[in-house]
Design a protein around this motif. Structure first.
Motif, short mmCIF file in Angstrom:
data_model
loop_
_atom_site.label_atom_id
_atom_site.label_comp_id
_atom_site.label_asym_id
_atom_site.label_seq_id
_atom_site.Cartn_x
_atom_site.Cartn_y
_atom_site.Cartn_z
N GLN A 1 58.73 -52.62 81.23
CA GLN A 1 57.39 -52.61 81.96
C GLN A 1 57.29 -51.37 82.75
N HIS A 2 58.66 -50.81 83.08
CA HIS A 2 58.21 -49.37 83.67
C HIS A 2 59.43 -48.31 83.16
N PRO A 3 59.08 -48.25 81.78
CA PRO A 3 60.24 -47.34 81.24
C PRO A 3 60.40 -45.88 81.69
N SER A 4 59.13 -45.27 82.09
CA SER A 4 59.52 -44.02 82.67
C SER A 4 60.01 -43.85 84.05
N THR A 5 59.95 -45.10 84.74
CA THR A 5 60.74 -45.15 86.13
C THR A 5 62.32 -45.14 85.88
N TYR A 6 62.85 -45.60 84.61
CA TYR A 6 64.20 -45.37 84.68
C TYR A 6 64.56 -44.50 83.41
N PRO A 7 64.29 -43.49 83.68
CA PRO A 7 64.68 -42.40 82.54
C PRO A 7 66.24 -42.31 82.19
N THR A 8 66.59 -42.35 81.04
CA THR A 8 67.89 -42.17 81.02
C THR A 8 68.08 -40.88 80.32
N HIS A 9 67.21 -40.17 79.57
CA HIS A 9 67.28 -38.92 78.76
C HIS A 9 66.05 -38.18 79.06
N ALA A 10 66.12 -36.69 78.82
CA ALA A 10 64.92 -35.98 78.95
C ALA A 10 63.71 -36.74 77.74
N ARG A 11 64.06 -37.31 76.69
CA ARG A 11 63.32 -37.97 75.98
C ARG A 11 62.94 -39.37 76.55
N MET A 12 61.64 -39.72 77.03
CA MET A 12 61.59 -40.99 77.47
C MET A 12 60.70 -41.89 76.85
N MET A 13 60.66 -43.06 77.15
CA MET A 13 60.01 -44.08 76.75
C MET A 13 58.68 -44.13 77.53
N PRO A 14 57.35 -43.90 77.01
CA PRO A 14 56.13 -44.01 77.58
C PRO A 14 55.97 -45.48 78.38
N ASP A 15 55.00 -45.33 79.24
CA ASP A 15 54.50 -46.74 79.93
C ASP A 15 53.34 -47.27 78.87
N LEU A 16 53.57 -48.32 78.32
CA LEU A 16 52.89 -49.00 77.37
C LEU A 16 51.88 -50.11 77.94
N GLY A 17 51.89 -50.20 79.27
CA GLY A 17 51.15 -51.18 79.69
C GLY A 17 51.62 -52.72 79.43
N ILE A 18 52.99 -52.81 79.38
CA ILE A 18 53.49 -54.18 78.86
C ILE A 18 53.69 -54.86 80.11
N THR A 19 53.14 -56.27 80.11
CA THR A 19 53.02 -57.13 81.27
C THR A 19 54.30 -57.94 81.15
N ALA A 20 54.70 -58.45 82.25
CA ALA A 20 55.63 -59.22 82.62
C ALA A 20 56.03 -60.24 81.31
N GLU A 21 54.87 -60.98 81.15
CA GLU A 21 55.03 -61.99 80.02
C GLU A 21 55.25 -61.28 78.80
N GLU A 22 54.74 -60.27 78.56
CA GLU A 22 54.92 -59.58 77.17
C GLU A 22 56.21 -59.10 77.03
N ALA A 23 56.91 -58.62 78.21
CA ALA A 23 58.11 -58.37 78.11
C ALA A 23 58.96 -59.30 78.00
N LYS A 24 58.90 -60.42 78.46
CA LYS A 24 59.73 -61.57 78.14
C LYS A 24 59.68 -62.09 76.52
N GLY A 25 58.52 -61.97 75.93
CA GLY A 25 58.44 -62.21 74.74
C GLY A 25 59.09 -61.19 73.95
N LEU A 26 59.10 -59.90 74.29
CA LEU A 26 59.73 -58.71 73.46
C LEU A 26 61.11 -58.83 73.35
N VAL A 27 61.57 -59.30 74.81
CA VAL A 27 63.06 -59.44 74.79
C VAL A 27 63.44 -60.58 73.98
N ALA A 28 62.59 -61.62 74.10
CA ALA A 28 63.15 -62.86 73.16
C ALA A 28 62.96 -62.43 71.46
N PHE A 29 62.14 -61.62 71.22
CA PHE A 29 61.96 -60.93 69.91
C PHE A 29 63.22 -60.28 69.39
#
Lengths: 477, 108, 228
Positions: free
Chosen positions: C174-202
């Motif tokens: 949900q907040h990828p750019s808040t938790y940068p692990t490397h200079a190359r970051m995942m952008p914020d894709l507007g993923i909602t809490a429900e969508e995130a749950k679905g993605l983790v299930a996937f």
């Protein structure tokens, strides 16, 4: 009997072909530009972050690639149809209308990619934004549009082929294009099962680029040899049939090499290994064939005592020869060294694939389609013998040098990934980034960017040459 | 006919480079073999260069063998590689034979 | 006119091309039927009865999944609900997913459906690889669920301030750019809490797919992973 370009002037089919080529060239430029953006992001990760992210740049990069090639492929068919069949293309008015439908659809899709980028996780996004499936991201409404346009194109081809003189080349194209259009349907549905998803996705991607597109290239190369060096039609067409047999014989089941790791059964290891090992053979054969025909035709010419080149279009022929060689190099060598399951286990999903993709798409398809653009320039300007210009030579050398340079750089990067991220660290998150931060990997990405820029400069020369060479007085008219 | 041991053995780290190089050389040498053979046949090269073509084929076969053994390929893949090597050997002969026949028929 | 030979007869080659193509296509279609049967998604029934499927049913999210070497197969395979010691899954050991391990078939299927839709609409494949296919700008997601970085002793739970890996993953998505692990970051894709749950299930479901041992040696060197 050699084809005569000069009869083609005034043909509506040929006019439509030039439209297709023009838009194809524009998209080719767009492909390179978005490729450059993505390449810069590897080097400077903050570049356009959350404005035009890598995923968007890359989607545009590979979609522009596929679409410009499809445009140039359609264009090439419209170009050669009057020469081969001896009649004007039937249904050309509808063909022209569908061209504008196609162009409009592409423009809308690109604008949505650029400005909407992502949507919520629902079917509406799949219908109207994109499907998020590499290479065939086009949203579903566009899928249906593409099917309509493709059917119109196939109908033009079939009607003209059956009404006019149906040469061997036209027969192959008819069979090939119907398969090409039909296969697209395999990529148009949604499923929750990602293994099933990727199974059918490869039907589109693999059966296009390693089967139907290769056969298409065989047919275009046959047309080119007849047109440019006056090769003997019977020899060329017989050879074309042999190529069809070899390409489809190895390519259709060669799809097995994509089914090693996506959840599909183990027997694909054997099928993939066997047919992948055979896949380079037709590419080698196509290469010899060009050499053979050129040697034979020039030999026959020399025997008449008049020392003159049999090639009536130097730039196009250069690109055709590069195609024969590039196909062998990019699809053959760069494909073969990571195709067996034993080694693919470590190379699958690394920059090796990317290196292979760059060189193979360029070598096998971009080259010959650029060659066809030169044939069209020659034809529309009524040039008897077309020669190289300074720009055409710069274009050839910079584009080839650039793509080759990118390929070598990506190969080095892939090798680092295989050793560090795969063989040692087993593809974990940490392993991935350890590989990415290695000095060799980072430098390879710098070089890839430099070589990408060289390629783009070469493209500018190519565009300039295609636009201006028709009026250049160096050619024999 | 599933090869039970296809993936049993890891590829040694030091073996990756020789594998990639030998498998690239398979087709490089194969290309030289086919290219020289054809060039001699269409008289672009002198006849005495023909043995060089066959030497390149032998190098191809050797590279295939090297690649296969470093990868620990199983029986089935080994057979597939032998088929590919023989196919490559026959290819230019077959092509030349057929092309020659067509030319004979059509130009005389 | 010289004698004509079958080898230089266009008709002969045209027919050969037709037959060879037809034969290859028929073989591919036949294999497709066989493969389609083998990769069809399993059901909750299968999981309860201990039936091993290459692609298990969505309720696999109720179970603990591991990825271990199988002596029988000669490579790593996913084990669902524990390892029976004979190269097969036990289908016993459960694992809570967002606090529950009793998702019904419908609930789990709905989550997986949402997750798969999300994986496409958020364009995961144009940075990541899934089952090794996609782009190479970000890590492979095939076994992301099992990645050491997300486990209890990994870095990501601490970073996101969550105590389970599914919550840590959902928070990151949900907040990828808040938790940068490397200079190359995942952008914020507007993923909602429900969508995130679905993605983790996937992702959890994808990690249970039998990929014939891909990726190899997954997480073999744990020391490097945890920065030791």
């Amino acid at each position: 009997m050699a084809n005569n370009h000069l009869t083609g002037i005034g043909s509506e089919s040929k006019q439509l072909a030039t439209w297709y080529f023009t838009f194809a060239a524009i998209l080719f430029g767009a492909q390179l530009l978005f490729g450059l953006v993505a390449a810069i992001q590897y080097v400077m990760p903050g570049f356009l972050f959350e404005l035009l992210d890598f995923s968007v740049a890359r989607m545009l990069h590979i979609n522009a690639l596929v679409v410009w090639m499809v445009f140039a492929m359609f264009g090439s068919v419209y170009w050669l149809l009057p020469d081969e069949t001896g009649i004007e293309t039937i249904g050309i008015k509808i063909g022209k209308l569908l061209y504008w439908v196609f162009v409009a659809a592409i423009v809308v899709v690109v604008l949505v990619y650029l400005f909407v980028q992502v949507g919520p996780a629902d079917e509406t996004s799949i219908w109207f934004i994109h499907e998020g499936r590499e290479y065939i991201e086009a949203p579903r409404w566009a899928d249906f549009g593409i099917v309509v346009v493709a059917l119109g194109f196939v109908a033009n081809l079939f009607l003209t082929g059956t009404a006019g003189n149906r040469s061997g080349i036209v027969t192959v194209l008819m069979a090939d294009m119907i398969a090409f259009a039909g296969l697209y349907l395999a990529g148009m549905f949604f499923t929750d099962n990602i293994s099933v998803d990727q199974y059918w996705w490869w039907w589109v991607i693999h059966l296009w680029v390693e089967a139907t597109w290769e056969v298409y290239v065989g047919a275009i190369a046959a047309y080119g040899l007849i047109t440019m060096i006056g090769a003997h039609r019977k020899v060329v067409e017989m050879w074309l049939w042999i190529e069809v047999a070899m390409l489809f014989g190895s390519g259709i089941l060669g799809i097995g090499h994509h089914y090693f790791w996506i959840g599909t059964p183990e027997y694909w290891w054997e099928i993939g290994a066997l047919f992948s090992a055979l896949e380079p053979l037709p590419l080698v054969a196509m290469f010899i064939h060009v050499l053979y025909d050129w040697g034979k035709t020039q030999g026959a010419q020399d025997a008449t005592g008049v020392e003159v080149s049999v090639i009536n279009n130097k730039p196009a022929f250069t690109w055709f020869v590069l195609n024969a060689f590039g196909n062998f190099l990019g699809a053959g060598i760069w494909g073969f060294f990571h195709t067996l399951p034993q080694v693919n286990l470590y190379t699958h999903g690394t920059q090796f694939t990317s290196a292979h993709g760059h060189l193979a798409f360029f070598g096998a398809y971009a080259t010959i389609l650029i060659g066809m653009m030169y044939i069209a320039v020659q034809g529309t300007n009524g040039i008897k013998v077309m020669k190289h210009t300074k720009s055409s030579l710069w274009a050839v050398s910079m584009i080839c040098g650039g793509v080759m340079g990118m390929t070598v750089a990506l190969t080095v990067a892939g090798y680092v990934q295989v050793l560090v991220s795969r063989a040692q660290m087993g593809a974990t998150w940490a392993g991935y980034f350890d590989g990415q931060s290695g000095m060799w990997f980072a430098q390879a990405m710098d070089w890839r960017l430099v070589m990408g820029a060289v390629t783009f400069l070469g493209f500018l020369f190519l565009a300039k040459d295609l636009l201006s060479t028709g009026k250049n007085p160096v050619h024999e008219r | 006919m599933i090869e039970e041991v296809v993936m049993r053995q890891d590829i040694a780290l030091d073996d990756f480079l020789p594998i990639f190089i030998s498998s690239s050389l398979v087709l490089v040498f194969g290309g030289f073999y086919v290219g020289i053979y054809t060039a001699v046949k269409v008289k672009l090269l002198k006849k005495w260069t023909m043995p060089i073509a066959y030497i390149f084929w032998m190098l191809t076969a050797y590279c295939l063998y090297l690649m296969g053994s470093l990868m620990h390929v199983g029986e089935f893949t080994a057979k597939a590689l032998v088929v590919a090597a023989i196919g490559l050997f026959l290819l230019p002969h077959a092509v030349y034979f057929m092309q020659h026949q067509v030319h004979e028929e059509n130009e005389h | 006119m010289a004698k004509t030979s079958v080898w230089s007869d266009n008709r002969f080659w045209q027919r050969s091309a037709g037959w060879i193509t037809g034969f290859a296509a028929v073989l591919l279609i036949w294999l497709t039927f066989d493969t389609a049967g083998q990769i069809a998604m399993g059901t909750d029934e299968d999981l309860k009865n201990g039936v091993t499927k290459r692609v298990p049913g969505p309720t696999v999210i109720n179970y603990k999944i591991t990825y271990e070497m199988s002596d029988k197969r000669g490579h790593e395979v996913p084990y669902i609900g524990g390892n029976d010691g004979k190269g097969g899954s036990l289908f016993q050991e459960k694992q809570k997913f967002f606090g529950r391990d009793d998702y019904s078939e419908e609930e789990a299927a709905a989550l997986l459906h949402l997750g798969k839709l999300g994986s496409q609409t958020k364009n995961c494949m144009n940075c990541h690889t899934l089952l090794g296919n996609g782009a190479y700008y970000a890590p492979d997601l095939t076994k992301a669920w099992l990645d050491p970085a997300w486990q209890d002793d990994g870095t990501m739970q601490a970073m996101t301030g969550k105590s389970t890996k599914e919550e840590a993953m959902a928070e990151f998505l949900q907040h990828p750019s808040t938790y940068p692990t490397h200079a190359r970051m995942m952008p914020d894709l507007g993923i909602t809490a429900e969508e995130a749950k679905g993605l983790v299930a996937f992702l959890k479901h994808m990690s249970s797919i039998d990929t014939n041992g891909f990726p190899r040696n997954f997480g073999k060197i744990r020391g490097a992973v945890n920065g030791k």
